[in-house]
Design a protein around this motif. Structure first.
Motif, PDB file in Angstrom:
ATOM      1  N   LEU A   1     109.883  70.564 -75.770  1.00  0.00           N
ATOM      2  CA  LEU A   1     109.588  69.874 -74.613  1.00  0.00           C
ATOM      3  C   LEU A   1     110.482  68.760 -74.429  1.00  0.00           C
ATOM      4  O   LEU A   1     111.037  68.421 -73.182  1.00  0.00           O
ATOM      5  CB  LEU A   1     108.055  69.230 -74.747  1.00  0.00           C
ATOM      6  CG  LEU A   1     107.157  70.405 -74.757  1.00  0.00           C
ATOM      7  CD1 LEU A   1     105.599  69.815 -74.927  1.00  0.00           C
ATOM      8  CD2 LEU A   1     107.042  71.044 -73.204  1.00  0.00           C
TER       9      LEU A   1
ATOM     10  N   ARG B   1     106.841  65.073 -66.328  1.00  0.00           N
ATOM     11  CA  ARG B   1     105.712  66.209 -67.091  1.00  0.00           C
ATOM     12  C   ARG B   1     104.699  66.137 -66.403  1.00  0.00           C
ATOM     13  O   ARG B   1     103.719  65.063 -66.377  1.00  0.00           O
ATOM     14  CB  ARG B   1     105.833  65.709 -68.689  1.00  0.00           C
ATOM     15  CG  ARG B   1     105.109  66.724 -69.271  1.00  0.00           C
ATOM     16  CD  ARG B   1     104.850  66.574 -70.799  1.00  0.00           C
ATOM     17  NE  ARG B   1     104.434  67.576 -71.478  1.00  0.00           N
ATOM     18  CZ  ARG B   1     103.796  67.090 -72.605  1.00  0.00           C
ATOM     19  NH1 ARG B   1     104.063  65.749 -73.383  1.00  0.00           N
ATOM     20  NH2 ARG B   1     103.175  67.928 -73.421  1.00  0.00           N
TER      21      ARG B   1
ATOM     22  N   LEU C   1     105.923  61.507 -74.812  1.00  0.00           N
ATOM     23  CA  LEU C   1     106.554  62.458 -75.817  1.00  0.00           C
ATOM     24  C   LEU C   1     108.097  62.456 -75.196  1.00  0.00           C
ATOM     25  O   LEU C   1     108.950  62.615 -75.923  1.00  0.00           O
ATOM     26  CB  LEU C   1     105.852  63.785 -75.881  1.00  0.00           C
ATOM     27  CG  LEU C   1     106.537  64.808 -76.406  1.00  0.00           C
ATOM     28  CD1 LEU C   1     106.851  64.527 -77.920  1.00  0.00           C
ATOM     29  CD2 LEU C   1     105.964  66.423 -76.253  1.00  0.00           C
TER      30      LEU C   1
ATOM     31  N   GLY D   1     107.336  72.814 -80.975  1.00  0.00           N
ATOM     32  CA  GLY D   1     107.206  72.861 -79.601  1.00  0.00           C
ATOM     33  C   GLY D   1     107.238  71.593 -78.755  1.00  0.00           C
ATOM     34  O   GLY D   1     107.901  71.541 -77.820  1.00  0.00           O
ATOM     35  N   ASP D   2     106.939  70.487 -79.646  1.00  0.00           N
ATOM     36  CA  ASP D   2     107.085  69.139 -79.279  1.00  0.00           C
ATOM     37  C   ASP D   2     108.525  69.121 -79.046  1.00  0.00           C
ATOM     38  O   ASP D   2     109.229  68.337 -77.816  1.00  0.00           O
ATOM     39  CB  ASP D   2     106.367  68.056 -80.049  1.00  0.00           C
ATOM     40  CG  ASP D   2     104.914  67.807 -79.848  1.00  0.00           C
ATOM     41  OD1 ASP D   2     104.337  68.617 -79.069  1.00  0.00           O
ATOM     42  OD2 ASP D   2     104.481  67.165 -80.512  1.00  0.00           O
TER      43      ASP D   2
ATOM     44  N   GLY E   1     101.008  69.567 -70.222  1.00  0.00           N
ATOM     45  CA  GLY E   1     101.549  70.817 -71.028  1.00  0.00           C
ATOM     46  C   GLY E   1     102.914  70.909 -71.044  1.00  0.00           C
ATOM     47  O   GLY E   1     103.766  70.095 -71.450  1.00  0.00           O
TER      48      GLY E   1
ATOM     49  N   ARG F   1     110.092  86.307 -65.793  1.00  0.00           N
ATOM     50  CA  ARG F   1     110.292  85.052 -66.440  1.00  0.00           C
ATOM     51  C   ARG F   1     111.894  84.745 -66.490  1.00  0.00           C
ATOM     52  O   ARG F   1     112.560  85.640 -66.390  1.00  0.00           O
ATOM     53  CB  ARG F   1     109.719  84.715 -67.832  1.00  0.00           C
ATOM     54  CG  ARG F   1     108.012  84.838 -67.680  1.00  0.00           C
ATOM     55  CD  ARG F   1     107.410  84.658 -69.313  1.00  0.00           C
ATOM     56  NE  ARG F   1     105.892  84.406 -69.077  1.00  0.00           N
ATOM     57  CZ  ARG F   1     105.225  85.465 -68.690  1.00  0.00           C
ATOM     58  NH1 ARG F   1     105.627  86.758 -68.574  1.00  0.00           N
ATOM     59  NH2 ARG F   1     103.805  85.452 -68.398  1.00  0.00           N
TER      60      ARG F   1
ATOM     61  N   ASN G   1     104.749  77.930 -80.032  1.00  0.00           N
ATOM     62  CA  ASN G   1     103.616  77.081 -80.872  1.00  0.00           C
ATOM     63  C   ASN G   1     103.075  77.599 -82.146  1.00  0.00           C
ATOM     64  O   ASN G   1     103.369  77.318 -83.320  1.00  0.00           O
ATOM     65  CB  ASN G   1     102.607  76.287 -80.223  1.00  0.00           C
ATOM     66  CG  ASN G   1     102.798  74.926 -79.338  1.00  0.00           C
ATOM     67  OD1 ASN G   1     103.937  74.184 -80.000  1.00  0.00           O
ATOM     68  ND2 ASN G   1     102.353  74.829 -78.173  1.00  0.00           N
TER      69      ASN G   1
ATOM     70  N   ASP H   1     108.315  75.630 -65.560  1.00  0.00           N
ATOM     71  CA  ASP H   1     107.118  75.997 -66.556  1.00  0.00           C
ATOM     72  C   ASP H   1     107.751  76.675 -67.843  1.00  0.00           C
ATOM     73  O   ASP H   1     108.470  77.642 -67.542  1.00  0.00           O
ATOM     74  CB  ASP H   1     106.057  76.924 -66.101  1.00  0.00           C
ATOM     75  CG  ASP H   1     104.978  76.866 -66.945  1.00  0.00           C
ATOM     76  OD1 ASP H   1     103.874  76.044 -66.883  1.00  0.00           O
ATOM     77  OD2 ASP H   1     104.744  77.696 -67.899  1.00  0.00           O
ATOM     78  N   ALA H   2     107.492  76.230 -69.045  1.00  0.00           N
ATOM     79  CA  ALA H   2     108.084  77.233 -70.197  1.00  0.00           C
ATOM     80  C   ALA H   2     107.646  78.426 -70.378  1.00  0.00           C
ATOM     81  O   ALA H   2     106.424  78.400 -70.033  1.00  0.00           O
ATOM     82  CB  ALA H   2     108.020  76.248 -71.330  1.00  0.00           C
ATOM     83  N   ASP H   3     108.384  79.435 -70.671  1.00  0.00           N
ATOM     84  CA  ASP H   3     107.870  80.772 -70.920  1.00  0.00           C
ATOM     85  C   ASP H   3     107.445  80.866 -72.408  1.00  0.00           C
ATOM     86  O   ASP H   3     107.909  80.483 -73.218  1.00  0.00           O
ATOM     87  CB  ASP H   3     108.997  81.690 -70.712  1.00  0.00           C
ATOM     88  CG  ASP H   3     109.561  81.606 -69.499  1.00  0.00           C
ATOM     89  OD1 ASP H   3     108.665  81.396 -68.286  1.00  0.00           O
ATOM     90  OD2 ASP H   3     110.724  81.675 -69.098  1.00  0.00           O
ATOM     91  N   HIS H   4     106.185  81.686 -72.403  1.00  0.00           N
ATOM     92  CA  HIS H   4     105.619  82.154 -73.646  1.00  0.00           C
ATOM     93  C   HIS H   4     105.443  80.980 -74.547  1.00  0.00           C
ATOM     94  O   HIS H   4     105.858  81.052 -75.858  1.00  0.00           O
ATOM     95  CB  HIS H   4     106.347  83.095 -74.378  1.00  0.00           C
ATOM     96  CG  HIS H   4     106.321  84.279 -73.252  1.00  0.00           C
ATOM     97  ND1 HIS H   4     105.267  84.987 -73.055  1.00  0.00           N
ATOM     98  CD2 HIS H   4     107.447  85.081 -72.879  1.00  0.00           C
ATOM     99  CE1 HIS H   4     105.720  85.981 -72.171  1.00  0.00           C
ATOM    100  NE2 HIS H   4     106.738  86.227 -72.226  1.00  0.00           N
ATOM    101  N   PHE H   5     105.345  79.744 -74.239  1.00  0.00           N
ATOM    102  CA  PHE H   5     105.001  78.336 -74.924  1.00  0.00           C
ATOM    103  C   PHE H   5     103.911  78.637 -76.147  1.00  0.00           C
ATOM    104  O   PHE H   5     104.037  77.920 -77.198  1.00  0.00           O
ATOM    105  CB  PHE H   5     104.890  77.387 -74.094  1.00  0.00           C
ATOM    106  CG  PHE H   5     105.347  75.891 -74.876  1.00  0.00           C
ATOM    107  CD1 PHE H   5     107.053  76.066 -74.711  1.00  0.00           C
ATOM    108  CD2 PHE H   5     104.743  74.993 -75.213  1.00  0.00           C
ATOM    109  CE1 PHE H   5     107.708  74.981 -75.284  1.00  0.00           C
ATOM    110  CE2 PHE H   5     105.245  73.827 -75.852  1.00  0.00           C
ATOM    111  CZ  PHE H   5     106.753  73.881 -76.039  1.00  0.00           C
ATOM    112  N   LYS H   6     102.778  79.270 -75.741  1.00  0.00           N
ATOM    113  CA  LYS H   6     101.981  79.414 -76.826  1.00  0.00           C
ATOM    114  C   LYS H   6     102.371  80.139 -77.957  1.00  0.00           C
ATOM    115  O   LYS H   6     102.235  79.718 -79.017  1.00  0.00           O
ATOM    116  CB  LYS H   6     100.613  79.913 -75.967  1.00  0.00           C
ATOM    117  CG  LYS H   6      99.353  80.091 -77.071  1.00  0.00           C
ATOM    118  CD  LYS H   6      98.374  80.702 -76.362  1.00  0.00           C
ATOM    119  CE  LYS H   6      97.082  80.799 -77.256  1.00  0.00           C
ATOM    120  NZ  LYS H   6      97.416  81.178 -78.779  1.00  0.00           N
ATOM    121  N   ALA H   7     103.008  81.263 -77.882  1.00  0.00           N
ATOM    122  CA  ALA H   7     103.549  81.774 -78.870  1.00  0.00           C
ATOM    123  C   ALA H   7     104.507  81.078 -79.834  1.00  0.00           C
ATOM    124  O   ALA H   7     104.595  81.098 -80.765  1.00  0.00           O
ATOM    125  CB  ALA H   7     104.344  83.106 -78.091  1.00  0.00           C
TER     126      ALA H   7
END
Ligand SMILES: Nc1nc2c(ncn2[C@@H]2O[C@H](COP(=O)(O)OP(=O)(O)OP(=O)(O)O)[C@@H](O)[C@H]2O)c(=O)[nH]1
Length: 302
Positions: free
Chosen positions: A199, A218, A146, A195-196, A221, A296, A187, A179-185
């Motif tokens: 990254l 990387r 990626l 999200g991709d 994640g 963060r 996505n 590390d990216a912050d709040h990446f789940k949110a």
């Protein structure tokens, strides 16, 4: 068009071969001494060398050894067909044992000679194809598809080598965890495709911010690591802050409206107790978690 270099001090004796090769579309050059032949080969690497065993000065066998000893792998790989009028078993065995691809007696029977030349070229081209395939496989096994940064496995290999060098020569070395912050949110809200894209943007900022000798990977994640040779804590902290700021700024161009990406960054530098890349990364990781806990979008180092 395959390129053939003939090294023979009496070109008249190889005139038949020369004419045959020219008529069959080969690009042919002739050198009349071993030294001259080596120079010609270095200027433009031939696909195959026809090398007379008897030559004034450097003999054919000397030239063969020079070729095989050369540091340039492309040079070592040139197939060499020895030509000889001697017809002694010992000479043929010696030439083949040294690394000649083939050994042909003069006077040469042109059709058989041409078939053996084609075989030498086939072996060479197949070997080159195999080497390209190996290189490609090595790339596949080392690069994250990626982001095109190194993957975790390759990071460990390269960073382990840097750590050994730094310890051996008492040089500085630092590691940065990002590390990216709040990446789940991110996505969940904007979709996996964005999200991709985020990254890839992170990886671009890392590439632009780091030196060529830094190792960027990387780790999995939404987590990246950078190993920075010849860099003390102060230098690594500066770089980490440049990365953090670069990502914050680049995230404005990431997508529509409110998309924002920030990162938490941990920095650690090599010290005497470190025995492995893991122990250095663990400290950088702990610093990164402190950055998360601290709110963060910040850099913490020790
Ligand atoms: N789009 C995309 N998302 C990924 C990829 N790999 C991991 N993720 C997502 O990254 C998210 C990481 O979430 P968490 O580990 O909970 O962390 P976070 O949401 O960034 O929260 P903090 O790290 O605490 O700020 C998960 O939702 C993963 O699915 C990827 O290749 N592409």
């Amino acid at each position: 068009m395959a390129r053939v270099l003939i090294i023979d001090d009496r070109p008249m004796t190889v005139r038949g071969i020369w004419r045959y090769l020219r008529n069959h579309g080969y690009d042919v050059e002739v050198a009349t001494s071993g030294g001259g032949g080596l120079q010609m080969a270095r200027r433009k690497i031939p696909d195959v060398i026809l090398l007379n065993v008897t030559l004034p000065g450097l003999s054919g066998l000397d030239v063969l050894q020079e070729l095989l000893r050369d540091r340039d792998p492309a040079f070592k790989r040139i197939p060499v067909i020895m030509l000889s009028a001697a017809n002694t078993e010992a000479e043929a065995v010696q030439a083949l044992d040294l690394g000649a691809q083939d050994y042909i007696l003069k006077p040469v029977k042109l059709t058989v000679f041409a078939a053996r030349l084609r075989m030498a070229l086939r072996v060479k081209f197949n070997q080159e194809a195999l080497e390209r395939a190996n290189e490609y496989l090595l790339t596949l096994s080392s690069i994250d598809p990626l982001t095109q940064t190194f993957n975790r496995r390759r990071f460990y290999e390269l960073a382990t080598r840097e750590l050994a060098k730094a310890q051996r020569f008492q040089r500085e070395l630092s590691a940065i965890m990002i590390d990216a912050d709040h990446f789940k949110a991110l996505n969940d809200r904007f979709g996996h495709a964005l999200g991709d894209k985020a990254l890839c943007m992170l990886a671009d900022v890392l590439r632009k911010s780091c030196r060529d000798i830094d190792i960027i990977a990387r780790m999995g994640g939404e987590e990246f690591a950078v190993c920075c040779p010849e860099t003390n804590l102060g230098g690594a902290m500066q770089l980490a802050e440049r990365i953090r700021r670069g990502i914050e700024v680049a995230s404005f161009n990431l997508g529509p409206g409110t998309v924002r990406v920030t990162v938490s960054v941990g920095v650690a530098t090599l010290c005497d107790i470190d025995r492995s890349v893991d122990s250095l990364l663990e400290r950088a990781d702990r610093m990164m978690y402190r950055a998360k806990q601290g709110g963060r979008n910040r850099v913490v180092g020790a």
